[in-house]
Design a protein around this motif. Structure first.
Motif, PDB file in Angstrom:
ATOM      1  N   ILE A  46       7.415   5.410  -7.013  1.00  0.00           N
ATOM      2  CA  ILE A  46       7.423   6.438  -5.963  1.00  0.00           C
ATOM      3  C   ILE A  46       7.739   7.795  -6.567  1.00  0.00           C
ATOM      4  CG2 ILE A  46       8.599   7.244  -3.873  1.00  0.00           C
ATOM      5  CD1 ILE A  46       8.879   4.260  -3.091  1.00  0.00           C
ATOM      6  N   THR A  50       5.254  10.955  -6.261  1.00  0.00           N
ATOM      7  CA  THR A  50       5.682  12.094  -5.437  1.00  0.00           C
ATOM      8  C   THR A  50       6.093  13.275  -6.292  1.00  0.00           C
ATOM      9  OG1 THR A  50       7.982  11.328  -5.335  1.00  0.00           O
ATOM     10  CG2 THR A  50       6.495  10.644  -3.532  1.00  0.00           C
ATOM     11  N   TYR A 117      -1.654   0.973  -4.988  1.00  0.00           N
ATOM     12  CA  TYR A 117      -1.556   1.353  -3.573  1.00  0.00           C
ATOM     13  C   TYR A 117      -1.148   2.813  -3.451  1.00  0.00           C
ATOM     14  CZ  TYR A 117       0.369   2.075   1.033  1.00  0.00           C
ATOM     15  OH  TYR A 117       0.658   2.613   2.260  1.00  0.00           O
ATOM     16  N   LEU A 118      -0.175   3.231  -4.243  1.00  0.00           N
ATOM     17  CA  LEU A 118       0.291   4.616  -4.179  1.00  0.00           C
ATOM     18  C   LEU A 118      -0.784   5.595  -4.657  1.00  0.00           C
ATOM     19  CD1 LEU A 118       3.952   4.233  -5.502  1.00  0.00           C
ATOM     20  CD2 LEU A 118       3.182   4.440  -3.129  1.00  0.00           C
ATOM     21  N   LYS A 121      -4.766   7.221  -2.115  1.00  0.00           N
ATOM     22  CA  LYS A 121      -4.394   8.076  -0.985  1.00  0.00           C
ATOM     23  C   LYS A 121      -5.440   8.091   0.134  1.00  0.00           C
ATOM     24  CE  LYS A 121      -1.404  11.115  -3.632  1.00  0.00           C
ATOM     25  NZ  LYS A 121      -1.560  10.669  -4.987  1.00  0.00           N
ATOM     26  N   MET A 124      -4.439   5.872   2.949  1.00  0.00           N
ATOM     27  CA  MET A 124      -3.133   6.076   3.572  1.00  0.00           C
ATOM     28  C   MET A 124      -3.280   6.805   4.900  1.00  0.00           C
ATOM     29  SD  MET A 124      -0.688   7.268   0.467  1.00  0.00           S
ATOM     30  CE  MET A 124      -0.323   6.191  -0.902  1.00  0.00           C
ATOM     31  N   THR A 125      -2.273   6.642   5.741  1.00  0.00           N
ATOM     32  CA  THR A 125      -2.221   7.439   6.964  1.00  0.00           C
ATOM     33  C   THR A 125      -1.986   8.884   6.549  1.00  0.00           C
ATOM     34  OG1 THR A 125       0.169   7.263   7.232  1.00  0.00           O
ATOM     35  CG2 THR A 125      -1.190   5.510   8.237  1.00  0.00           C
ATOM     36  N   GLU A 128       1.608   9.304   5.288  1.00  0.00           N
ATOM     37  CA  GLU A 128       1.825   8.725   3.964  1.00  0.00           C
ATOM     38  C   GLU A 128       1.231   9.623   2.883  1.00  0.00           C
ATOM     39  OE1 GLU A 128       1.715   3.919   4.542  1.00  0.00           O
ATOM     40  OE2 GLU A 128      -0.151   5.030   4.797  1.00  0.00           O
ATOM     41  N   VAL A 131       3.326  12.737   2.167  1.00  0.00           N
ATOM     42  CA  VAL A 131       4.529  12.482   1.361  1.00  0.00           C
ATOM     43  C   VAL A 131       4.188  12.506  -0.125  1.00  0.00           C
ATOM     44  CG1 VAL A 131       6.246  10.723   0.771  1.00  0.00           C
ATOM     45  CG2 VAL A 131       5.724  11.197   3.158  1.00  0.00           C
TER      46      VAL A 131
END
Length: 133
Positions: A46, A50, A117-118, A121, A124-125, A128, A131
């Motif tokens: 994460i 991010t 998964y990260l 994008k 993602m919603t 999400e 972020v």
């Protein structure tokens, strides 16, 4: 460690089972990722995606439960978080035998990793994706 399952994998399995239901009738599936990952690895992934520092703090279960109740979390959420922590502490998901190959069998591909998964994008919603901007 926990064997996280991508919501993208869950959605694809659900779509395939619902759209082509005949071969899946009366079957049960266990959806798992490829391997369990530690909370430190989750925090690191994460943080990487991010570009912000993220750290994992390992709290004793009773302290976590008390903290969540004081924070005003609904009872069901606190119960589920505590249950997840108990599963992690049991080590059950670290056993190689826990890993299922159901996603691979149904979707004809390996499950999505936590990092992939990260990175995805586009699936993602909007919240999400925001972020991880």
């Amino acid at each position: 460690n926990v064997n996280y399952v991508s919501p993208n994998d869950v959605a694809e399995v659900a779509a395939r089972v619902l759209l082509y239901s005949k071969p899946h009738m009366f079957k049960e599936y266990t959806l798992t990722g490829l391997q369990p990952i530690s909370d430190d690895d989750v925090a690191s992934a994460i943080s990487k995606h991010t570009k912000r520092p993220v750290f994992y703090e390992d709290l004793p279960i009773d302290m976590l439960e008390e903290k969540e109740h004081r924070g005003g979390g609904p009872h069901w959420k606190v119960r589920d978080l505590v249950g997840l922590e108990r599963i992690k502490k049991s080590g059950k998901e670290e056993d190689v035998a826990f890993v299922s190959h159901d996603i691979e069998a149904i979707c004809k591909r390996k499950p999505e990793t936590y990092s992939s998964y990260l990175e995805a994008k586009e699936f993602m919603t909007p919240l999400e994706a925001w972020v991880f901007e």
